[in-house]
Design an enzyme around this catalytic site. Structure first.
Site, PDB file in Angstrom:
ATOM      1  N   ASN A 162       0.849  -1.192   0.000  1.00  0.00           N
ATOM      2  CA  ASN A 162       0.000   0.000   0.000  1.00  0.00           C
ATOM      3  C   ASN A 162       0.894   1.255   0.000  1.00  0.00           C
ATOM      4  O   ASN A 162       1.769   1.398   0.854  1.00  0.00           O
ATOM      5  CB  ASN A 162      -0.882  -0.031   1.266  1.00  0.00           C
ATOM      6  N   HIS A 190       0.947   6.093   2.197  1.00  0.00           N
ATOM      7  CA  HIS A 190       1.798   6.947   3.045  1.00  0.00           C
ATOM      8  C   HIS A 190       2.800   7.765   2.229  1.00  0.00           C
ATOM      9  O   HIS A 190       3.230   8.827   2.657  1.00  0.00           O
ATOM     10  CB  HIS A 190       2.581   6.092   4.053  1.00  0.00           C
ATOM     11  N   THR A 214      -8.135   2.984   8.379  1.00  0.00           N
ATOM     12  CA  THR A 214      -9.384   2.230   8.338  1.00  0.00           C
ATOM     13  C   THR A 214      -9.592   1.495   9.657  1.00  0.00           C
ATOM     14  O   THR A 214      -8.782   0.653  10.036  1.00  0.00           O
ATOM     15  CB  THR A 214      -9.341   1.220   7.172  1.00  0.00           C
ATOM     16  N   GLU A 262     -10.940  -9.791   2.417  1.00  0.00           N
ATOM     17  CA  GLU A 262      -9.700  -9.445   3.098  1.00  0.00           C
ATOM     18  C   GLU A 262     -10.011  -9.453   4.588  1.00  0.00           C
ATOM     19  O   GLU A 262     -10.818  -8.651   5.070  1.00  0.00           O
ATOM     20  CB  GLU A 262      -9.176  -8.075   2.667  1.00  0.00           C
ATOM     21  N   HIS A 297      -3.797  -5.332   7.631  1.00  0.00           N
ATOM     22  CA  HIS A 297      -3.888  -4.244   8.605  1.00  0.00           C
ATOM     23  C   HIS A 297      -3.007  -4.524   9.832  1.00  0.00           C
ATOM     24  O   HIS A 297      -3.200  -5.490  10.542  1.00  0.00           O
ATOM     25  CB  HIS A 297      -5.309  -3.951   9.086  1.00  0.00           C
TER      26      HIS A 297
HETATM   27  N1  PXP Z   1      -5.872  -3.495   4.017  1.00  0.00           N
HETATM   28  C1  PXP Z   1      -6.808  -2.525   4.076  1.00  0.00           C
HETATM   29  C2  PXP Z   1      -8.167  -2.810   3.523  1.00  0.00           C
HETATM   30  C3  PXP Z   1      -6.505  -1.252   4.596  1.00  0.00           C
HETATM   31  O1  PXP Z   1      -7.436  -0.300   4.642  1.00  0.00           O
HETATM   32  C4  PXP Z   1      -5.185  -1.028   5.073  1.00  0.00           C
HETATM   33  C5  PXP Z   1      -4.833   0.314   5.632  1.00  0.00           C
HETATM   34  O2  PXP Z   1      -4.766   1.254   4.628  1.00  0.00           O
HETATM   35  C6  PXP Z   1      -4.247  -2.069   4.977  1.00  0.00           C
HETATM   36  C7  PXP Z   1      -4.621  -3.297   4.472  1.00  0.00           C
HETATM   37  C8  PXP Z   1      -2.822  -1.888   5.384  1.00  0.00           C
HETATM   38  O3  PXP Z   1      -2.732  -1.643   6.731  1.00  0.00           O
HETATM   39  P1  PXP Z   1      -1.336  -1.159   7.332  1.00  0.00           P
HETATM   40  O4  PXP Z   1      -1.083   0.207   6.771  1.00  0.00           O
HETATM   41  O5  PXP Z   1      -1.564  -1.165   8.803  1.00  0.00           O
HETATM   42  O6  PXP Z   1      -0.313  -2.154   6.879  1.00  0.00           O
END
Ligand code: PXP
Length: 237
Positions: free
Chosen positions: A6, A9, A100, A150, A190
């Site tokens: 992701n 950031h 989230t 997920e 997450h």
């Molecule tokens: N999966 C989903 C659906 C999310 O909303 C997020 C947070 O943006 C993540 C995974 C990744 O979480 P983290 O940033 O804590 O790794």
């Protein structure tokens, strides 16, 4: 097990100066070169990190798989249909949240969910539901037409004792088995980090993990010495 990275950031940091760097697309390409199987971004209603143009550029340039996290709104549905990511992940979204929080409240939105998912699936876009690792949420995801879930690992990541962690991992494992046997693809995400990811290797039903914060946080620390050396080389030359 595959890794989806992701890049939200990176956009947050870019937006702090609004001068184009660091570029989430550059980060996405580096993630792909480094072995990521997919790129994830969350286009929020308030565009606080990823912006529409980022999404367009990611769509044009990445070569693995684009996972667009989004809220269940008509605007986002339209954007998804235009952008055609490989995957849409439906997430809950609150303006005031830092990230989230919790899984999608699938029961509360169920009446409109099938109708929302249908045009996406008809266009060949995969649809994943970001849900708590619970049987009912999995059944409703399947019934609404999603092809993937997920499983939210936020609670697991926050456990402070081995006992609580083992219990939460059990819950995730059972949910993953149930979802897989129901015919859904299963991913998890997450709060996963280098410190808590290892047990997921043993859950074969989970095909992919989605990680943002921990990778970006670690990238800054691991990358800091090289970035400082680079400037020192220049000013000492
Ligand atoms: N999966 C989903 C659906 C999310 O909303 C997020 C947070 O943006 C993540 C995974 C990744 O979480 P983290 O940033 O804590 O790794």
């Amino acid at each position: 097990m595959r890794l989806a990275v992701n890049v939200d950031h990176i956009a947050t940091l870019r937006n702090a100066r609004n001068e184009g760097t660091p570029d989430p697309l550059e980060a996405a390409l580096l993630a792909e070169q480094s072995g990521a199987s997919g790129i994830v971004c969350h286009l929020r209603e308030d565009r606080r990190h990823i912006r529409d143009n980022d999404l367009e550029r990611l769509r044009e340039s990445i070569t693995t798989k684009l996972d667009l996290e989004m809220a269940m709104t008509p605007e986002m549905q339209l954007i998804a249909l235009e952008t055609r990511p490989e995957l849409v992940t439906l997430v809950p979204e609150k303006r005031e949240e830092l990230t989230t929080e919790g899984g999608f409240a699938i029961k509360a939105h169920y009446a409109r969910l099938a109708e929302f998912i249908k045009p996406l699936r008809q266009d060949g876009i995969g649809v994943s539901m970001f849900i708590e690792p619970e049987q009912e949420a999995i059944e409703l995801s399947l019934a609404a037409g999603a092809n993937m879930v997920e499983l939210h690992t936020g609670l697991y990541s926050l456990c402070t004792s081995d006992e609580a962690r083992a219990k939460e991992l059990d819950r995730i494992r059972s949910a993953a088995r149930f979802a897989k046997s129901a015919g859904l693809d299963v991913v998890a995400g997450h709060g996963l980090t280098v410190l808590n990811i290892a047990p997921f290797r043993e859950i074969s039903e989970i095909e992919e993990v989605s990680i943002g914060h921990a990778i970006m946080a670690r990238a800054i620390l691991i990358g800091l010495p090289a970035a400082i050396r680079e400037i020192l080389d220049l000013i000492k030359r």
